[in-house]
Write an enzyme that holds these catalytic residues in place. Structure first.
Site, PDB file in Angstrom:
ATOM      1  N   LYS A 159      60.638  20.006  -5.678  1.00 10.91           N
ATOM      2  CA  LYS A 159      61.540  19.409  -6.624  1.00 10.91           C
ATOM      3  C   LYS A 159      61.723  20.246  -7.877  1.00 10.91           C
ATOM      4  CE  LYS A 159      59.968  14.824  -5.303  1.00 10.91           C
ATOM      5  NZ  LYS A 159      59.052  13.746  -5.722  1.00 10.91           N
ATOM      6  N   GLY A 160      60.848  21.227  -8.060  1.00 11.17           N
ATOM      7  CA  GLY A 160      60.773  21.941  -9.336  1.00 11.17           C
ATOM      8  C   GLY A 160      62.033  22.651  -9.794  1.00 11.17           C
TER       9      GLY A 160
ATOM     10  N   GLU B 159      64.014  29.202  -7.079  1.00 12.99           N
ATOM     11  CA  GLU B 159      62.665  28.641  -7.200  1.00 12.99           C
ATOM     12  C   GLU B 159      62.319  28.491  -8.687  1.00 12.99           C
ATOM     13  OE1 GLU B 159      60.305  26.969  -6.156  1.00 12.99           O
ATOM     14  OE2 GLU B 159      58.880  28.125  -4.954  1.00 12.99           O
ATOM     15  N   ASP B 160      61.525  27.477  -9.011  1.00  9.78           N
ATOM     16  CA  ASP B 160      61.117  27.304 -10.412  1.00  9.78           C
ATOM     17  C   ASP B 160      60.129  28.382 -10.838  1.00  9.78           C
ATOM     18  OD1 ASP B 160      59.129  26.310  -8.728  1.00  9.78           O
ATOM     19  OD2 ASP B 160      58.800  24.456  -9.833  1.00  9.78           O
TER      20      ASP B 160
ATOM     21  N   ASP C  21      53.966  31.697  -7.993  1.00 11.54           N
ATOM     22  CA  ASP C  21      52.565  31.694  -8.412  1.00 11.54           C
ATOM     23  C   ASP C  21      51.794  32.568  -7.415  1.00 11.54           C
ATOM     24  OD1 ASP C  21      50.233  30.858  -9.697  1.00 11.54           O
ATOM     25  OD2 ASP C  21      50.118  28.968  -8.632  1.00 11.54           O
TER      26      ASP C  21
ATOM     27  N   LYS D 135      54.411  34.352 -12.215  1.00 10.26           N
ATOM     28  CA  LYS D 135      53.015  34.521 -12.654  1.00 10.26           C
ATOM     29  C   LYS D 135      52.372  35.585 -11.776  1.00 10.26           C
ATOM     30  CE  LYS D 135      51.620  29.909 -13.012  1.00 10.26           C
ATOM     31  NZ  LYS D 135      50.566  28.872 -12.954  1.00 10.26           N
TER      32      LYS D 135
ATOM     33  N   PHE E  34      49.051  26.972 -16.656  1.00 10.24           N
ATOM     34  CA  PHE E  34      49.805  25.931 -15.948  1.00 10.24           C
ATOM     35  C   PHE E  34      50.859  25.361 -16.887  1.00 10.24           C
ATOM     36  CE2 PHE E  34      50.810  21.890 -14.007  1.00 10.24           C
ATOM     37  CZ  PHE E  34      50.946  22.259 -12.679  1.00 10.24           C
ATOM     38  N   VAL E  35      52.127  25.507 -16.476  1.00  9.69           N
ATOM     39  CA  VAL E  35      53.227  25.088 -17.352  1.00  9.69           C
ATOM     40  C   VAL E  35      53.984  23.894 -16.771  1.00  9.69           C
ATOM     41  CG1 VAL E  35      53.571  27.325 -18.485  1.00  9.69           C
ATOM     42  CG2 VAL E  35      54.723  26.875 -16.308  1.00  9.69           C
TER      43      VAL E  35
ATOM     44  N   ASP F  10      56.481  19.970 -12.971  1.00  5.72           N
ATOM     45  CA  ASP F  10      55.696  18.749 -13.191  1.00  5.72           C
ATOM     46  C   ASP F  10      54.193  18.979 -13.162  1.00  5.72           C
ATOM     47  OD1 ASP F  10      55.439  19.288 -10.355  1.00  5.72           O
ATOM     48  OD2 ASP F  10      54.641  17.259 -10.177  1.00  5.72           O
TER      49      ASP F  10
ATOM     50  N   ARG G 298      58.672  16.536 -15.963  1.00  5.62           N
ATOM     51  CA  ARG G 298      59.848  17.288 -15.527  1.00  5.62           C
ATOM     52  C   ARG G 298      60.992  17.173 -16.532  1.00  5.62           C
ATOM     53  NH1 ARG G 298      58.954  18.721 -10.112  1.00  5.62           N
ATOM     54  NH2 ARG G 298      57.895  17.171  -8.854  1.00  5.62           N
TER      55      ARG G 298
HETATM   56  P1  5GP Z   1      53.043  29.371  -4.911  1.00  2.42           P
HETATM   57  O1  5GP Z   1      53.236  29.059  -3.472  1.00  2.42           O
HETATM   58  O2  5GP Z   1      53.805  30.581  -5.397  1.00  2.42           O
HETATM   59  O3  5GP Z   1      51.582  29.426  -5.282  1.00  2.42           O
HETATM   60  O4  5GP Z   1      53.514  28.117  -5.714  1.00  2.42           O
HETATM   61  C1  5GP Z   1      54.809  27.817  -5.925  1.00  2.42           C
HETATM   62  C2  5GP Z   1      54.916  26.369  -6.364  1.00  2.42           C
HETATM   63  O5  5GP Z   1      53.747  25.921  -7.038  1.00  2.42           O
HETATM   64  C3  5GP Z   1      56.027  26.256  -7.373  1.00  2.42           C
HETATM   65  O6  5GP Z   1      57.253  26.000  -6.755  1.00  2.42           O
HETATM   66  C4  5GP Z   1      55.560  25.089  -8.217  1.00  2.42           C
HETATM   67  O7  5GP Z   1      55.995  23.884  -7.675  1.00  2.42           O
HETATM   68  C5  5GP Z   1      54.056  25.155  -8.162  1.00  2.42           C
HETATM   69  N1  5GP Z   1      53.500  25.831  -9.357  1.00  2.42           N
HETATM   70  C6  5GP Z   1      52.938  27.040  -9.442  1.00  2.42           C
HETATM   71  N2  5GP Z   1      52.552  27.320 -10.700  1.00  2.42           N
HETATM   72  C7  5GP Z   1      52.903  26.234 -11.431  1.00  2.42           C
HETATM   73  C8  5GP Z   1      52.792  25.916 -12.819  1.00  2.42           C
HETATM   74  O8  5GP Z   1      52.303  26.663 -13.668  1.00  2.42           O
HETATM   75  N3  5GP Z   1      53.278  24.696 -13.182  1.00  2.42           N
HETATM   76  C9  5GP Z   1      53.821  23.808 -12.304  1.00  2.42           C
HETATM   77  N4  5GP Z   1      54.247  22.654 -12.797  1.00  2.42           N
HETATM   78  N5  5GP Z   1      53.942  24.088 -10.996  1.00  2.42           N
HETATM   79  C10 5GP Z   1      53.490  25.287 -10.566  1.00  2.42           C
END
Ligand code: 5GP
Length: 177
Positions: free
Chosen positions: A43-44, A100-101, A104, A132, A153-154, A160, A166
């Site tokens: 949803k981000g 994508e939001d 990570d 990140k 963590f933002v 969210d 959100r």
């Molecule tokens: P990844 O698979 O790259 O580890 O994670 C991607 C998803 O993790 C993002 O779409 C998001 O929903 C969540 N995520 C990663 N870091 C953060 C963060 O700092 N804050 C929030 N709210 N969600 C995060």
């Protein structure tokens, strides 16, 4: 509801607005004369998507895909990506931009890239508002990045914590006390 937390404003609404405008203009320039198909990761990304499309001056369609990688009340990714809801249209011969939001560990994006690239799009790009890089596990990077941020963590602007925050206009660092 959550108690015992602190929010530190990290990226203001004005900074977000001008960055999203910049990203939209860059995409418009890169795909001049073409049509786009933007796929948002729920949803981000929905607030980012809403602002991004209004800064792209090209014919485009929007769809969303839903995945889950976080389990329960946590600020760390589980590392296991699950497809919850697929997009409603074929991608063949389309210029696809995955929106994508935040990137990570990169596990979500590399899962989605593999899933969507086999559907024969004309081109495939990734646009992420936040990146990140310190936390990366999968070798993947976005083609369009808004802000590169440290390992914090933002929340806010669509991002969210356990479903909350959100609706905040700025992006803030969440500290659980
Ligand atoms: P990844 O698979 O790259 O580890 O994670 C991607 C998803 O993790 C993002 O779409 C998001 O929903 C969540 N995520 C990663 N870091 C953060 C963060 O700092 N804050 C929030 N709210 N969600 C995060």
């Amino acid at each position: 509801m959550i108690s015992n937390y602190k929010l530190e404003t990290f990226i203001t609404r004005d900074e977000i607005e001008s960055k999203v405008k910049e990203l939209g203009e860059k995409i418009t320039e890169d795909f001049k004369g073409e049509e786009l198909f933007l796929v948002g990761v729920l949803k981000g990304s929905w607030i980012f998507m809403a602002d991004l499309v209004r800064n792209i001056d090209l014919p485009l369609e929007v769809s969303f895909i839903s995945v889950s990688s976080y389990v329960g009340q946590t600020t760390k990714s589980s590392g296991v990506v699950r497809l919850l809801c697929d997009i409603d249209k074929p991608l063949n011969d389309r210029n696809v931009i995955l929106v994508e939001d935040i990137v990570d560990t990169g596990l979500t994006l590399s899962y989605l890239k593999k899933l969507l690239e086999v559907r024969n799009p004309k081109s495939f790009k990734i646009c992420a508002l936040l990146d990140k890089p310190e936390r990366r596990i999968a070798e993947i990077s976005a083609d369009y990045v808004g802000f590169t941020i440290p390992d914090e963590f933002v929340v806010g602007y669509g991002l969210d914590y356990n479903g909350y925050f959100r609706n905040l206009k700025d992006i803030s660092i969440l500290k659980l006390l």
